[in-house]
Enzyme design. Structure first.
Site, PDB file in Angstrom:
ATOM      1  N   ARG A   5     -21.661  -2.145   2.766  1.00 21.85           N
ATOM      2  CA  ARG A   5     -20.967  -3.434   2.817  1.00 21.85           C
ATOM      3  C   ARG A   5     -21.120  -4.082   4.198  1.00 21.85           C
ATOM      4  O   ARG A   5     -21.073  -3.403   5.221  1.00 21.85           O
ATOM      5  CB  ARG A   5     -19.479  -3.212   2.521  1.00 21.85           C
ATOM      6  CG  ARG A   5     -18.687  -4.495   2.461  1.00 21.85           C
ATOM      7  CD  ARG A   5     -17.366  -4.282   1.797  1.00 21.85           C
ATOM      8  NE  ARG A   5     -16.373  -3.668   2.681  1.00 21.85           N
ATOM      9  CZ  ARG A   5     -15.087  -3.532   2.355  1.00 21.85           C
ATOM     10  NH1 ARG A   5     -14.660  -3.919   1.175  1.00 21.85           N
ATOM     11  NH2 ARG A   5     -14.254  -2.959   3.191  1.00 21.85           N
ATOM     12  N   ARG A  49       0.821  -1.208   0.000  1.00 23.82           N
ATOM     13  CA  ARG A  49       0.000   0.000   0.000  1.00 23.82           C
ATOM     14  C   ARG A  49       0.857   1.260   0.000  1.00 23.82           C
ATOM     15  O   ARG A  49       0.308   2.362   0.001  1.00 23.82           O
ATOM     16  CB  ARG A  49      -0.876   0.008   1.243  1.00 23.82           C
ATOM     17  CG  ARG A  49      -2.342  -0.410   0.976  1.00 23.82           C
ATOM     18  CD  ARG A  49      -3.028  -0.462   2.314  1.00 23.82           C
ATOM     19  NE  ARG A  49      -4.434  -0.284   2.305  1.00 23.82           N
ATOM     20  CZ  ARG A  49      -5.324  -1.279   2.435  1.00 23.82           C
ATOM     21  NH1 ARG A  49      -4.913  -2.522   2.462  1.00 23.82           N
ATOM     22  NH2 ARG A  49      -6.603  -1.017   2.511  1.00 23.82           N
TER      23      ARG A  49
HETATM   24  P1  AMP Z   1      -8.477  -3.559   4.060  1.00 22.27           P
HETATM   25  O1  AMP Z   1      -9.188  -4.683   4.681  1.00 22.27           O
HETATM   26  O2  AMP Z   1      -7.489  -3.973   3.025  1.00 22.27           O
HETATM   27  O3  AMP Z   1      -9.419  -2.472   3.567  1.00 22.27           O
HETATM   28  O4  AMP Z   1      -7.605  -2.885   5.223  1.00 22.27           O
HETATM   29  C1  AMP Z   1      -8.213  -2.334   6.382  1.00 22.27           C
HETATM   30  C2  AMP Z   1      -7.225  -1.485   7.114  1.00 22.27           C
HETATM   31  O5  AMP Z   1      -6.111  -2.283   7.536  1.00 22.27           O
HETATM   32  C3  AMP Z   1      -6.603  -0.337   6.322  1.00 22.27           C
HETATM   33  O6  AMP Z   1      -7.412   0.812   6.282  1.00 22.27           O
HETATM   34  C4  AMP Z   1      -5.308  -0.124   7.092  1.00 22.27           C
HETATM   35  O7  AMP Z   1      -5.550   0.560   8.303  1.00 22.27           O
HETATM   36  C5  AMP Z   1      -4.900  -1.538   7.453  1.00 22.27           C
HETATM   37  N1  AMP Z   1      -4.054  -2.150   6.409  1.00 22.27           N
HETATM   38  C6  AMP Z   1      -4.364  -3.226   5.628  1.00 22.27           C
HETATM   39  N2  AMP Z   1      -3.371  -3.506   4.775  1.00 22.27           N
HETATM   40  C7  AMP Z   1      -2.404  -2.578   5.015  1.00 22.27           C
HETATM   41  C8  AMP Z   1      -1.134  -2.318   4.436  1.00 22.27           C
HETATM   42  N3  AMP Z   1      -0.645  -3.062   3.422  1.00 22.27           N
HETATM   43  N4  AMP Z   1      -0.421  -1.291   4.928  1.00 22.27           N
HETATM   44  C9  AMP Z   1      -0.864  -0.541   5.954  1.00 22.27           C
HETATM   45  N5  AMP Z   1      -2.069  -0.714   6.526  1.00 22.27           N
HETATM   46  C10 AMP Z   1      -2.839  -1.729   6.070  1.00 22.27           C
END
Ligand code: AMP
Length: 228
Positions: free
Chosen positions: A127, A88
């Protein structure tokens, strides 16, 4: 095959990754799911990450890089994997390139899920997610058969703490500021393949499958070795 699904939150990466995992047996490595599992288990990492996640901020690069480094050691990753929500940041992408090159591997394809922010707010605020198996639903377009109960595993279907309008807007800002530079990063490596993520789920899936390279870097390496 090493794939990255890149796109803003709500663009359908997770849903498409789950489907591809079911068909190809490349595991879906979602850093968001890994972090939520830590929160559910009450680990130190989970407690620290929860605050940042609930505010829509990213957790530190070192935390997610460490999780991926450990996860790809599992034998289920030997034939490949799908990275969903990782990398990310540019720093995470560089760490990934480094850890793969140490194993003689590299990213095969980056699929970019393209969709406007306006459409994402409606998608994310409606969602709902299974608290156990992470299957995704939408209150209007794809509700579970029994309200609040996962069709697949029977566990409660909940709204994620970060799927509310205020945090969604923050997450989109963070995406544009910190994650979208990866589009250029992978485009320069000739690995980026953009797809229209506004289409129906089946159409998006067909495009995902059509955009896969015929053979992975590892597969090409093996066939060259045997041809000698
Ligand atoms: P997601 O489920 O991919 O939408 O991720 C939910 C939350 O987890 C994000 O908003 C971040 O706070 C954290 N997160 C997930 N993947 C990452 C990543 N690769 N780098 C940093 N934070 C992450």
């Amino acid at each position: 095959m090493i794939l990255i699904f890149l796109g803003p939150p709500g663009s359908g990466k997770g849903t498409q990754a789950k489907r591809l995992t079911a068909e190809k047996s490349w595991p879906q490595l979602s850093t968001g799911d890994m972090l939520r599992a830590n929160i559910a288990q009450g680990t130190e990492l989970g407690i620290a990450a929860k605050k940042m996640m609930d505010q829509g901020n990213l957790v530190p690069d070192a935390v997610v890089v460490g999780m991926i480094r450990e996860r790809i050691k599992n034998s289920d990753c030997l034939k490949g994997f799908i990275l969903d929500g990782f990398p990310r940041t540019i720093s995470q992408a560089e760490s990934l390139d480094q850890m793969l090159s140490e194993k003689g591997l590299r990213v095969d394809r980056v699929i970019e899920f393209q969709i406007q922010d306006g459409e994402l707010v409606g998608r994310l605020s409606g969602r709902r997610t299974c608290s156990s198996c992470a299957t995704m639903y939408h209150v209007k377009t794809s509700p579970p058969k029994v309200d609040g109960v996962c069709d697949k595993c029977g566990n409660p279907v909940i709204q994620r703490a970060d799927d509310n309008v205020e945090v969604i807007e923050k997450r989109l800002k963070v995406y544009h500021a910190q994650t979208s530079p990866l589009i250029q990063y992978y485009s320069q490596q000739g690995k980026l393949l953009p797809i229209d993520a506004t289409k129906a789920m089946d159409q998006v899936y067909s495009r995902v499958v059509a955009s896969l390279p015929k053979r992975s870097f590892f597969g090409q390496f093996l066939s060259r070795a045997f041809a000698r």
